[in-house]
Design a protein around this motif. Structure first.
Motif, PDB file in Angstrom:
ATOM      1  N   GLU A   1     -72.738  34.180 -23.398  1.00  0.00           N
ATOM      2  CA  GLU A   1     -72.833  35.016 -22.207  1.00  0.00           C
ATOM      3  C   GLU A   1     -73.008  36.492 -22.548  1.00  0.00           C
ATOM      4  N   ARG A   2     -72.286  36.951 -23.578  1.00  0.00           N
ATOM      5  CA  ARG A   2     -72.291  38.389 -23.894  1.00  0.00           C
ATOM      6  C   ARG A   2     -73.287  38.757 -24.983  1.00  0.00           C
ATOM      7  N   GLY A   3     -73.898  37.767 -25.607  1.00  0.00           N
ATOM      8  CA  GLY A   3     -74.916  38.066 -26.604  1.00  0.00           C
ATOM      9  C   GLY A   3     -74.383  38.591 -27.914  1.00  0.00           C
ATOM     10  N   TYR A   4     -73.180  38.184 -28.308  1.00  0.00           N
ATOM     11  CA  TYR A   4     -72.629  38.634 -29.584  1.00  0.00           C
ATOM     12  C   TYR A   4     -73.382  37.975 -30.737  1.00  0.00           C
ATOM     13  N   PRO A   5     -73.633  38.699 -31.828  1.00  0.00           N
ATOM     14  CA  PRO A   5     -74.222  38.059 -33.014  1.00  0.00           C
ATOM     15  C   PRO A   5     -73.300  36.958 -33.534  1.00  0.00           C
ATOM     16  N   LEU A   6     -73.856  35.803 -33.807  1.00  0.00           N
ATOM     17  CA  LEU A   6     -73.088  34.645 -34.257  1.00  0.00           C
ATOM     18  C   LEU A   6     -73.642  34.159 -35.579  1.00  0.00           C
ATOM     19  N   LEU A   7     -72.764  33.903 -36.536  1.00  0.00           N
ATOM     20  CA  LEU A   7     -73.194  33.439 -37.844  1.00  0.00           C
ATOM     21  C   LEU A   7     -72.370  32.236 -38.260  1.00  0.00           C
ATOM     22  N   GLU A   8     -73.058  31.182 -38.649  1.00  0.00           N
ATOM     23  CA  GLU A   8     -72.398  29.978 -39.136  1.00  0.00           C
ATOM     24  C   GLU A   8     -72.239  30.087 -40.649  1.00  0.00           C
ATOM     25  N   MET A   9     -71.044  29.738 -41.153  1.00  0.00           N
ATOM     26  CA  MET A   9     -70.750  29.869 -42.575  1.00  0.00           C
ATOM     27  C   MET A   9     -70.067  28.599 -43.061  1.00  0.00           C
ATOM     28  N   THR A  10     -70.148  28.382 -44.360  1.00  0.00           N
ATOM     29  CA  THR A  10     -69.384  27.287 -44.935  1.00  0.00           C
ATOM     30  C   THR A  10     -67.915  27.696 -45.011  1.00  0.00           C
ATOM     31  N   LYS A  11     -67.041  26.718 -45.142  1.00  0.00           N
ATOM     32  CA  LYS A  11     -65.619  27.029 -45.215  1.00  0.00           C
ATOM     33  C   LYS A  11     -65.272  27.929 -46.409  1.00  0.00           C
ATOM     34  N   PRO A  12     -65.806  27.675 -47.623  1.00  0.00           N
ATOM     35  CA  PRO A  12     -65.499  28.599 -48.729  1.00  0.00           C
ATOM     36  C   PRO A  12     -65.951  30.029 -48.452  1.00  0.00           C
ATOM     37  N   GLU A  13     -67.105  30.191 -47.812  1.00  0.00           N
ATOM     38  CA  GLU A  13     -67.564  31.539 -47.481  1.00  0.00           C
ATOM     39  C   GLU A  13     -66.645  32.200 -46.464  1.00  0.00           C
ATOM     40  N   LEU A  14     -66.188  31.427 -45.485  1.00  0.00           N
ATOM     41  CA  LEU A  14     -65.276  31.980 -44.488  1.00  0.00           C
ATOM     42  C   LEU A  14     -63.917  32.291 -45.115  1.00  0.00           C
ATOM     43  N   ASP A  15     -63.501  31.501 -46.080  1.00  0.00           N
ATOM     44  CA  ASP A  15     -62.261  31.792 -46.809  1.00  0.00           C
ATOM     45  C   ASP A  15     -62.371  33.133 -47.521  1.00  0.00           C
ATOM     46  N   ARG A  16     -63.503  33.382 -48.164  1.00  0.00           N
ATOM     47  CA  ARG A  16     -63.684  34.656 -48.867  1.00  0.00           C
ATOM     48  C   ARG A  16     -63.760  35.814 -47.892  1.00  0.00           C
ATOM     49  N   LEU A  17     -64.454  35.617 -46.789  1.00  0.00           N
ATOM     50  CA  LEU A  17     -64.599  36.690 -45.806  1.00  0.00           C
ATOM     51  C   LEU A  17     -63.256  37.108 -45.229  1.00  0.00           C
ATOM     52  N   THR A  18     -62.378  36.130 -44.978  1.00  0.00           N
ATOM     53  CA  THR A  18     -61.075  36.406 -44.381  1.00  0.00           C
ATOM     54  C   THR A  18     -59.989  36.629 -45.422  1.00  0.00           C
TER      55      THR A  18
END
Length: 352
Positions: free
Chosen positions: A150-167
């Protein structure tokens, strides 16, 4: 046998010629020619940036979890080498990552489905939304995807290991958002909120609490028991970071936090506005069950787990209350102490 006893000297093989050998550099001259310029990260199949770009391209072809502007935002992020930087800003590890990579140093990463949902409901500005691939769907993830679309936010799909590193290894439940720095309120705003609600002001002030997880726990209790806000000092105190967001379970989006230069001066200003100031300390004058001024405009001051209330803050309190505990336990942390005190205030106010 006498001829055999003669010592045989060193002999030179026929045709051999004594002289200098070719150096190692000359022998391996072809090895020094190099392999040419290093390919871009997105052109190396084994590189995470190339894998992210390939995942985004596959999702764009199949339409997985992306529609409209969200898909375009993901493609833009991939085309610039992945989601780890914001154009025009220096990058660092999310939440203090040690690897030097991550989101902008001026942004925070909020993790966890409850925290993300609460942030979106509160209208917190969002720079990027990150979802784990093959994310298990529930009511919260569907609400997140609906808000993103609805709001047009940028959305990115990541693998779990990549999301672990990001967070930075935080428990993210497959969902994270990148948000601007927390917008602190003014201390006067908290009194205005109380006046607008038609209830007696109830504010929590933290004295020397340096662990953001304790701040997050205080915010969660403040939201549960009707406090109008939390006050933290600017120096030598925890601020609203990603860790505080996570522990607050979304309460950071609903409970305002005021950051003040001088806590003692702020407490005096609240007293001048008609509030009573009660400090929490193990050596208090009255037990928490007999907490004075519970139904009046009140500021509860919580000290650090180790040092408790500072001397100047203690001197500016109207009363010091204690929470009786077993002798085997030395003290309670700030989050637990604030939760107990706020519950007692809420109970007394309901009975009034």
């Amino acid at each position: 046998m006498a001829g055999n006893s003669q010592r045989r000297g060193a002999t030179r093989k026929p045709g051999s010629k004594k002289g200098a050998k070719v150096g190692s550099g000359g022998q391996g001259r072809q090895a020094l020619e190099g392999r040419g310029p290093t390919p871009k990260a997105t052109e190396r199949p084994y590189h995470p940036a190339a894998k992210r770009q390939a995942a985004v391209e596959r999702a764009a072809q199949t339409g997985t979890a992306r529609t409209g502007p969200a898909r375009a935002g993901a493609a833009r992020a991939a085309s610039t080498g992945g989601p780890r930087t914001v154009p025009g800003r220096a990058s660092r590890g999310a939440g203090g990552s040690k690897n030097g990579k991550g989101v902008s140093a001026t942004h925070e990463i909020v993790t966890g489905r409850n925290s993300v949902v609460e942030a979106l409901r509160a209208g917190i500005p969002v720079a990027t939304v990150y979802l784990a691939s093959r994310l298990e769907s529930d009511d919260r993830t569907r609400e997140i995807l609906a808000a993103v679309t609805e709001r047009g936010y940028p959305l990115l799909e990541m693998t779990k290991p990549e999301l672990d590193r990001l967070t930075d290894g935080a428990v993210h439940q497959g969902v994270a958002i990148q948000v601007p720095p927390y917008a602190y309120a003014d201390s006067e705003d908290l009194l205005d909120l109380a006046e607008a609600s038609g209830t007696a002001p109830l504010v929590v002030a933290l004295d020397g609490v340096t662990d953001p997880r304790n701040l997050g726990a205080v915010l969660r209790s403040a939201g549960a028991f009707g406090a109008h806000g939390v006050i933290v000092p600017e120096r030598r105190a925890a601020g609203v970071t990603a860790a505080a967001w996570k522990v607050s379970a979304g309460a950071a989006a609903r409970v305002p936090v005021a950051r003040v230069t001088n806590l003692v001066r702020t407490l005096d200003a609240y007293r001048s506005a008609g509030c009573y100031v009660v400090g929490l300390d193990g050596g208090g004058d009255v037990p928490i069950g007999e907490l004075p001024f519970a139904t009046d405009p009140l500021v509860l001051v919580v000290g650090s787990e180790g040092k408790g209330l500072s001397r100047l803050v203690r001197e500016h309190c109207d009363a010091i209350a204690s929470i009786p505990i077993a002798s085997a336990v030395e003290s309670l942390n700030a989050g637990v102490a604030a939760g107990i005190a706020l519950y007692e205030v809420a109970r007394r106010r309901r009975q009034a």
